[in-house]
Design an enzyme around this catalytic site. Structure first.
Site: not given
Length: 335
Positions: A61, A153, A156-157
């Protein structure tokens, strides 16, 4: 890049990471595959070896920095010094921000952003003393432009983009021969749309145009060989063609508010029992190897003029400017 180098690919069990691992294998590279699910990892390793490379599957992970660091030790013990590190692992949630639980948002951030931080730290720990190596961050047009239903998402990007720019400046200041670059993705035909946690009423889908994962894989392999470039763009989209034109931001907000919900959902209702990979790997949960491709083969493109322009740096500026102008004109007409 010479053949036979040691490459680490995170998120290698499916989608873009799976296709990239196979592409490195075709070059005869020794490829360490990092992901959580055993089924996908074993199948990916077999593909790498059939392609002509050597494979080392490692169930890890990426949110666990210590485990990732230990895996890197295993790679170097088995294959030798790591030459290329590709950060690709991610997870996400398709939902309005207000429908995402705090622990879910935190988990997406831990994997999709901090997983890249952990991977970059792990790679630099080994590359900097040797003063060589390449780190490739698999990014997204959504690193520049947020869209509805993907707040975790997109956040995060965006974070990966800023983090990578900071690290790149530090490496340049130190005159290091270690390089870090980004490959920005469009919508890609991957299995993620059937294993990411979704609270949408209908099945999730990428924003068109959609590209086959072998196209990003080609870009990643090229970026690993030529990491001195700041970034590469794989394909165009309504988002991708407008990010270069900041004056369109307000128009794009309104455009995506009108179209972004529909464009990310297919006509079919979402299966309430579809697998979810947020907390556990979907391939181990279902006993299924999902592979590199999703369910959009009929719609996915096998060529990308924008990638060609990105790889041929001399024409990139003109192509990007023309695409941005065309996208802005189209958006203005639709208002």
């Amino acid at each position: 890049m010479d053949q036979g180098r040691v490459v680490v690919v995170t998120g290698a069990s499916g989608g873009i990471g799976r296709a990239a691992a196979r592409a490195f294998g075709e070059r005869g590279d020794r490829v360490a595959l990092i992901a959580r699910g055993d089924n996908g990892l074993k199948a990916a390793a077999a593909e790498v070896e059939r392609a002509g490379g050597q494979a080392l599957p490692l169930p890890v992970d990426v949110a666990d920095h210590q485990a990732l660091d230990a895996a890197a030790d295993q790679v170097e013990q088995a294959f030798g010094p790591i030459d290329v590190w590709v950060n690709d692992a991610f997870t996400s949630v398709f939902a309005r921000f207000t429908d995402i639980e705090p622990e879910e948002f935190r988990r997406v951030t831990a994997v999709t952003y901090l997983g890249y931080v952990n991977g970059t730290r792990t790679a630099l720990k080994r590359m900097l003393p040797r003063d060589r190596g390449a780190i490739v961050q698999v990014g997204s047009a959504l690193a520049y432009r947020g869209i509805p239903l993907q707040s975790a998402y997109c956040g995060a990007k965006h974070a990966i983009q800023g983090f990578t720019e900071s690290v790149r400046c530090e490496l340049l200041h130190d005159k290091s021969n270690v390089r870090i670059t980004m490959v920005q993705m469009p919508g890609v035909n991957t299995p993620q749309f059937d294993w990411v946690l979704s609270r949408l009423p209908r099945r999730a889908q990428p924003v068109p145009p959609i590209y086959q994962p072998e196209i990003p894989a080609k870009a990643i392999v090229h970026a690993a060989a030529h990491p001195g470039r700041r970034e590469y763009w794989v394909g165009g989209s309504t988002v991708g063609t407008l990010v270069a034109n900041s004056i369109a931001a307000g128009l794009l907000d309104r455009y995506l508010a009108r179209t972004g919900f529909e464009s990310q959902q297919a006509e079919q209702p979402r299966d309430p029992d579809q697998p979810v990979n947020l907390w556990a790997p979907a391939d181990d949960t279902t006993g299924t190897d999902f592979g590199a491709h999703g369910r959009f083969d009929r719609a996915a493109k096998t060529r990308s003029p924008q990638l060609w322009a990105s790889l041929h740096h001399g024409v990139l500026g003109a192509a990007a400017a023309a695409a941005a102008a065309a996208g802005l004109a189209a958006l203005t007409r639709k208002r």
